[in-house]
Design an enzyme around this catalytic site. Structure first.
Site, short mmCIF file in Angstrom:
data_model
loop_
_atom_site.label_atom_id
_atom_site.label_comp_id
_atom_site.label_asym_id
_atom_site.label_seq_id
_atom_site.Cartn_x
_atom_site.Cartn_y
_atom_site.Cartn_z
N HIS A 42 5.01 8.93 0.89
CA HIS A 42 5.26 7.43 1.15
C HIS A 42 6.92 7.33 1.41
O HIS A 42 7.76 7.62 0.80
CB HIS A 42 4.70 6.28 0.47
N ASP A 87 8.45 4.29 1.84
CA ASP A 87 9.36 3.11 1.37
C ASP A 87 9.76 3.33 -0.03
O ASP A 87 9.27 4.16 -0.78
CB ASP A 87 8.29 1.97 1.31
N HIS A 105 11.47 3.32 -10.22
CA HIS A 105 11.25 1.72 -10.12
C HIS A 105 12.49 1.11 -11.09
O HIS A 105 12.04 -0.07 -11.23
CB HIS A 105 9.74 1.27 -10.78
N GLU A 124 3.77 1.75 0.40
CA GLU A 124 2.89 2.43 -0.87
C GLU A 124 3.11 1.21 -1.81
O GLU A 124 2.20 0.83 -2.86
CB GLU A 124 3.26 3.56 -1.08
#
Length: 487
Positions: free
Chosen positions: A76, A78, A459, A145
């Site tokens: 992905h 992003d 994250h 995603e």
């Protein structure tokens, strides 16, 4: 810093560095989509952007490899836009500033974007390398995603012809993932009429920061502190002991990230301010004690500061209902997979709390490898917020990826890994959500495996990529492409 371009393998790190220079937070992908289209043109491979915003590339087989099954390489494009409180980084416009810390590549006060930038960089390396041996290859670089798997969900049927899918979004080198959890977003909202604050009251902002946070799938089982949960505990104490009233609450900013910061503004009688400060100090010490060995307790900050008194605040009944619901809302691991007791089966992440200005919103991401348990955890949370008079919406649901223990490609890859590195790969299922389940629902005949280099703390602003794992990942990928079974 461009020094990461000098790391080996050069083609992976060069492409990853190029990606770090292109803004690509979820929801803002125009620049990176064009970047990939331009890259494909220079590499001499077919490419297009599909209606879902995915970038698809196609590379023909190398000589004498035309009889191999077509492989889809998938990652992905992003990245999660997280940063430290003092960072001035603007994800929509600024490049990521990378640096090398021993065996790790990190970013300055932001997420690194190795999730899943290293997967995309590997796809780019395959597409541009004319020396590789491989059958027909399709690359699927999916959009958004991290915020809802929108690119995978909207993937047009019939766009791809591959028989094998290699997902490059796994974060432990040496692991081969053959199954993952499903998930669902839960949003509870409430509009309320504010009331005036007492003109004689003081106002205080209470801030909690310095927690580790983390990936709400991969790291939910570690037991890290959730900033919203800790703040709920403190506020209940402040209301009962200091006659505090809630004005606003802002905690967390991504559904799939464990919240590491939270701040609230409260009002209270001026004569109780000193008692509140002592209460803050007491709770700070308690938090440090409770999370010793899990959090870096020396980095935990919990403090209060005087602010201008807001004109309006949350009514008492609404305040109590909201706080009770947040306090009671399940957060963390619900249970482990009964047959694989070291893998989380079902969990929830109390990700975002936004209260103020007459509106309240609480956002949770629940995950489960079991469809029935996913429904159970979602309905449990829905019931909790319904009792507080909130409107609850369930959205963005996706199913789990059920393991195929008889997968041909997994058997082939396990042998390749053992031959290359003289060690057995770890064949696993994970609690994180992968796009494999969604793609498989659209292309049910696919044989799938997920793997990647080692990343830690995705994250979060402490995201990092393990440099020694990348050469092994690249060698494994190249050899796998070379030994794809015949049609």
């Amino acid at each position: 810093m461009s020094e990461i371009k000098n790391l080996k393998p050069e083609n992976i790190w060069r492409n990853f560095y190029a990606l770090t220079q292109v803004p690509r937070p979820s929801g803002h992908l125009e620049k990176v989509q064009q970047f990939l289209l331009d890259f494909a043109q220079k590499a001499g491979v077919e490419a297009f952007k599909d209606p879902a915003g995915n970038i698809v590339m196609k590379k023909p087989a190398s000589p004498d490899m035309e009889n191999r099954k077509t492989v889809i390489l998938q990652a992905h494009i992003d990245m999660v836009p997280q940063k430290t409180k003092d960072s001035t980084h603007v994800f929509e416009t600024d490049p990521i500033e990378t640096w090398i810390d021993g065996e790790w590549v990190k970013a300055r006060n932001t997420t690194l974007g190795a999730d899943d930038g290293l997967g995309v960089a590997a796809i780019m390396a395959v597409m541009e390398d004319k020396t590789l041996k491989h059958g027909p290859i399709e690359a699927l670089c999916t959009a958004d995603e991290e915020t809802g798997m929108y690119g995978a969900n909207d993937l047009p049927a019939g766009e791809l012809s591959g028989e094998i899918l290699l997902n490059l979004d796994t974060e432990d080198e040496g692991e081969m993932i053959i199954g993952s959890a499903g998930g669902i977003d839960i949003t509870a909202t409430l509009d309320y009429k504010e009331v005036e604050t007492d003109a004689d009251d003081a106002a205080v902002k209470v801030t909690l920061k310095g927690l580790k946070g983390g990936h709400s799938g991969l790291e939910i089982g570690v037991g890290r502190a959730n900033a919203n949960k800790l703040m709920a505990r403190f506020l209940r104490s402040a209301i009962s002991e200091c006659d505090a009233r809630l004005t606003s609450w802002n905690g967390g900013n991504m559904r799939n990230a464990i919240p590491f910061e939270c701040e609230t503004v409260i009002t209270l009688p001026k004569e109780n301010v000193e008692a509140l400060r002592e209460l803050v100090a007491d709770w700070k010490e308690l938090f440090k004690e409770e999370f010793a060995g899990i959090e870096e307790t020396e980095k935990i900050e919990f403090f209060s500061e005087d602010v201008e008194r807001p004109a309006m605040q949350v009514p008492v009944e609404i305040q109590d209902n909201l706080l009770n619901a947040i306090y009671a809302c399940h957060n963390g691991v619900l249970r482990y997979i009964p047959t694989i007791p070291n893998i989380v089966e079902t969990s929830s992440n109390l990700a975002i709390v936004e209260i103020g200005g007459g509106k309240a919103a609480v956002k949770i991401l629940a995950r489960s490898a079991s469809e029935s348990m996913k429904d159970f955890i979602a309905e449990t949370i829905e019931s909790c917020f319904n009792m507080a008079g909130m409107k609850v919406t369930l959205s963005g649901g996706y199913g789990g990826w059920n393991p195929n223990t008889d997968s041909e490609i997994v058997k082939v890859m396990a042998k390749i890994y053992k031959d290359l590195f003289d060690e057995e790969p770890r064949i696993q299922v994970v609690h994180a959500g992968l796009e494999c389940s969604i793609i498989l629902s659209k292309y049910p005949g696919l044989d799938i495996c997920s793997f990647g280099p080692t990343l830690r703390s995705p994250h979060t602003a402490n995201e990092r990529a393990h440099i020694p794992s990348v050469p092994k990942f690249w060698e494994f990928l190249k050899k796998t492409l070379e030994e794809i079974p015949v049609k």
